[in-house]
Design a protein around this motif. Structure first.
Motif, PDB file in Angstrom:
ATOM      1  N   PHE A  31       0.830  -1.211   0.000  1.00 24.69           N
ATOM      2  CA  PHE A  31       0.000   0.000   0.000  1.00 24.69           C
ATOM      3  C   PHE A  31       0.861   1.256   0.000  1.00 24.69           C
ATOM      4  O   PHE A  31       0.635   2.180  -0.766  1.00 24.69           O
ATOM      5  N   HIS A  32       1.877   1.299   0.844  1.00 21.46           N
ATOM      6  CA  HIS A  32       2.738   2.472   0.941  1.00 21.46           C
ATOM      7  C   HIS A  32       3.552   2.686  -0.339  1.00 21.46           C
ATOM      8  O   HIS A  32       3.710   3.823  -0.789  1.00 21.46           O
TER       9      HIS A  32
ATOM     10  N   THR B  41       2.692   1.687  -3.395  1.00 23.02           N
ATOM     11  CA  THR B  41       1.748   2.115  -4.432  1.00 23.02           C
ATOM     12  C   THR B  41       1.344   3.568  -4.250  1.00 23.02           C
ATOM     13  O   THR B  41       1.306   4.337  -5.213  1.00 23.02           O
ATOM     14  N   SER B  42       1.068   3.977  -3.026  1.00 24.74           N
ATOM     15  CA  SER B  42       0.665   5.363  -2.796  1.00 24.74           C
ATOM     16  C   SER B  42       1.824   6.329  -3.035  1.00 24.74           C
ATOM     17  O   SER B  42       1.626   7.427  -3.540  1.00 24.74           O
ATOM     18  N   ALA B  43       3.051   5.920  -2.722  1.00 20.62           N
ATOM     19  CA  ALA B  43       4.211   6.778  -2.984  1.00 20.62           C
ATOM     20  C   ALA B  43       4.424   6.963  -4.478  1.00 20.62           C
ATOM     21  O   ALA B  43       4.707   8.073  -4.946  1.00 20.62           O
TER      22      ALA B  43
ATOM     23  N   ALA C  53       2.078   6.725  -6.796  1.00 19.81           N
ATOM     24  CA  ALA C  53       0.961   7.545  -7.284  1.00 19.81           C
ATOM     25  C   ALA C  53       1.194   9.020  -6.968  1.00 19.81           C
ATOM     26  O   ALA C  53       0.954   9.889  -7.817  1.00 19.81           O
ATOM     27  N   GLN C  54       1.682   9.323  -5.769  1.00 20.04           N
ATOM     28  CA  GLN C  54       1.951  10.713  -5.397  1.00 20.04           C
ATOM     29  C   GLN C  54       3.081  11.284  -6.244  1.00 20.04           C
ATOM     30  O   GLN C  54       3.021  12.435  -6.685  1.00 20.04           O
TER      31      GLN C  54
ATOM     32  N   GLU D 295       3.897  10.390  -9.323  1.00 21.29           N
ATOM     33  CA  GLU D 295       3.352  10.638 -10.661  1.00 21.29           C
ATOM     34  C   GLU D 295       2.481  11.886 -10.681  1.00 21.29           C
ATOM     35  O   GLU D 295       2.516  12.665 -11.622  1.00 21.29           O
ATOM     36  N   ARG D 296       1.696  12.071  -9.647  1.00 19.36           N
ATOM     37  CA  ARG D 296       0.838  13.257  -9.563  1.00 19.36           C
ATOM     38  C   ARG D 296       1.676  14.533  -9.490  1.00 19.36           C
ATOM     39  O   ARG D 296       1.371  15.528 -10.144  1.00 19.36           O
TER      40      ARG D 296
END
Length: 141
Positions: free
Chosen positions: A59-60, A62-64, A66-67, A69-70
């Protein structure tokens, strides 16, 4: 399955089965209320990670990503806008409703209601109210 699960982690009480796997409700509650660093899960076999730790790690990560890329998208967009502005090609969105302000005010002076004005001028009702408010504010100053 239960013996295999108990090999992975030791719980103070028996685990409950949900969604095809065993999840201990007290562990899940602690994770949700206190965060992932408040959990301590002992593995009887140190060669494997517990499923909870693996899921938290995934989870961490994947969220890192995604952030990251954003943030890159935002940076590229702002660089592109700055470049276009420097070249005189970027002017932003054209204020279409404000261009129709004289028409909206004319309809209002002739006695039309805001809903009718919005239909006739082909602007939103909120734009009609905004134009009327700006006109009233401009007259009172």
């Amino acid at each position: 399955m239960r013996d295999e699960w108990q090999e992975w982690a030791v719980f103070p009480t028996s685990p409950q089965k949900t969604n095809g796997g065993f999840v201990h409700t007290a562990t899940v509650r602690a994770y949700r209320t206190q965060g992932p660093f408040s959990l301590s899960i002992r593995s009887l076999d140190t060669a494997r990670l517990s499923p909870v730790c693996s899921q938290v790690l995934l989870f961490h990560i994947t969220s890192a990503i995604a952030q990251f890329e954003r943030d890159r998208l935002t940076e590229r967009r702002s660089v592109g806008i700055a470049k276009a502005k420097a070249e005189g090609r970027y002017k932003g969105r054209v204020p279409t409703a404000q261009r129709k302000a004289p028409e909206v005010l004319d309809f209002y002076k002739r006695g039309f209601k805001p809903d009718e004005i919005a239909t006739l001028a082909k602007v939103s009702r909120a734009s009609v109210y905004r134009i009327l408010k700006d006109h009233r504010d401009g007259q009172s100053m």
